[in-house]
Write an enzyme that holds these catalytic residues in place. Structure first.
Site, short mmCIF file in Angstrom:
data_model
loop_
_atom_site.label_atom_id
_atom_site.label_comp_id
_atom_site.label_asym_id
_atom_site.label_seq_id
_atom_site.Cartn_x
_atom_site.Cartn_y
_atom_site.Cartn_z
CD GLU A 63 -2.73 0.94 2.61
OE1 GLU A 63 -3.17 2.00 3.10
OE2 GLU A 63 -2.92 -0.19 3.13
CG ASP A 74 -2.51 9.25 7.48
OD1 ASP A 74 -3.14 8.21 7.20
OD2 ASP A 74 -2.05 10.01 6.63
#
Length: 292
Positions: A63, A74
């Site tokens: 990824e 995140d």
């Protein structure tokens, strides 16, 4: 997992990787790293290390993360790495260099990217360049299917996978519409909140995957957010079709930079442990786990 021709089309490029791992009696291993950290060449070296491990048996899929100035999901480790990548001049076009390197190394690359970057680059242009680089598709954490008309058109035109996210808070209606829009697999964010390595796996994962299976038992499911060691990876093998690991990998790069080195051996060792975990091998230990 057996498929007919229509299933094959729905599986796309990346979904076939997950289905193939399941036919081998294991889960696929997906590793996340951002392009541009510690710099672009260093990030590409690290992605190759994910593919190779230390014994030639690494991740099935990388990824490739594209840094963004305003991420919505995140965790701290990834934020630190992507902020430094942006400060050091990473550009959207660098993602294609990373994708090509991963593909050449023998793993399937998918790109995790916030939609504004694709929109600014040009949706069809991005799709064309991604496919030409060997990419399988996009994971779009901030794009919902009802706002993805341009991406549906471009991904269909260039044969790319659409990997949308669902979470424990997704309503049944949202779950159904998101799964219907996916090609390849669906990304189950089994821990509420932002990303980050955790000491235990989420108890929400089995419940969320069961809900997904009720909607579509044929679409592969990748489980992300929280896995930090081989034991945790092993715990998810019977739950989903892929185990996604990000922050624990990024932490190794952050630690190496703090120590003034670019030693990828610890990263490779964690990949070995995770690869053993998704295969249910007895040699799994928890030495690679780090708190994110």
């Amino acid at each position: 997992m057996s498929t007919n021709s229509s299933d094959e089309s729905r599986l796309g490029i990346s979904g076939r990787v997950l289905a193939g791992a399941r036919e081998q009696g294991r889960a696929a291993l997906v590793g996340y790293l951002p392009v541009g950290y510690p710099d672009v060449p260093g990030s590409i070296d690290a992605m190759r290390a994910l593919v190779e491990g230390s014994n030639g048996r690494g991740v099935d899929m990388v990824e490739v993360g594209m840094p963004y100035s305003d991420p919505v999901m995140d965790g701290l480790a990834i934020q630190h790495a992507t902020t430094r990548a942006l400060e050091r001049g990473v550009r959207t076009s660098d993602v294609f260099r990373a994708v090509e390197a991963v593909s050449t190394a023998g793993a399937t690359p998918v790109v995790m990217i916030y939609w504004n970057l694709v929109d600014r680059y040009g949706v069809d242009r991005f799709a064309r360049d991604l496919r030409n680089a060997g990419g399988a598709g996009l994971i779009t954490p901030d794009l919902t299917p009802d706002e993805a008309g341009d991406w549906v058109t471009a991904s269909d035109a260039h044969g790319l996978d659409r990997i949308f996210l669902v979470s424990p808070s997704s309503t049944d209606e949202r779950l159904a519409s998101t799964i219907a829009a996916c090609r390849g697999w669906v990304y189950a964010t089994a821990v509420m909140g932002v990303t980050g390595a955790r000491k235990t796996t989420s108890t929400a994962a089995p419940i969320l995957v069961e809900r997904i299976r009720r909607v579509d038992p044929t679409l592969p499911v990748g489980i992300g957010l929280g896995v930090s060691n081989g034991q945790q990876a092993a715990e998810l093998v019977g739950v989903g079709d892929a185990v996604i690991v990000g922050s624990a990998l990024v932490n190794h790069l952050l630690r190496s930079e703090e120590q003034g080195t670019r030693d990828l051996a610890p990263l490779r060792q964690l990949v070995d442990e995770l690869a053993a975990g998704v295969r249910g091998e007895s040699s799994v230990n928890t030495m690679g786990g780090v708190e994110g």
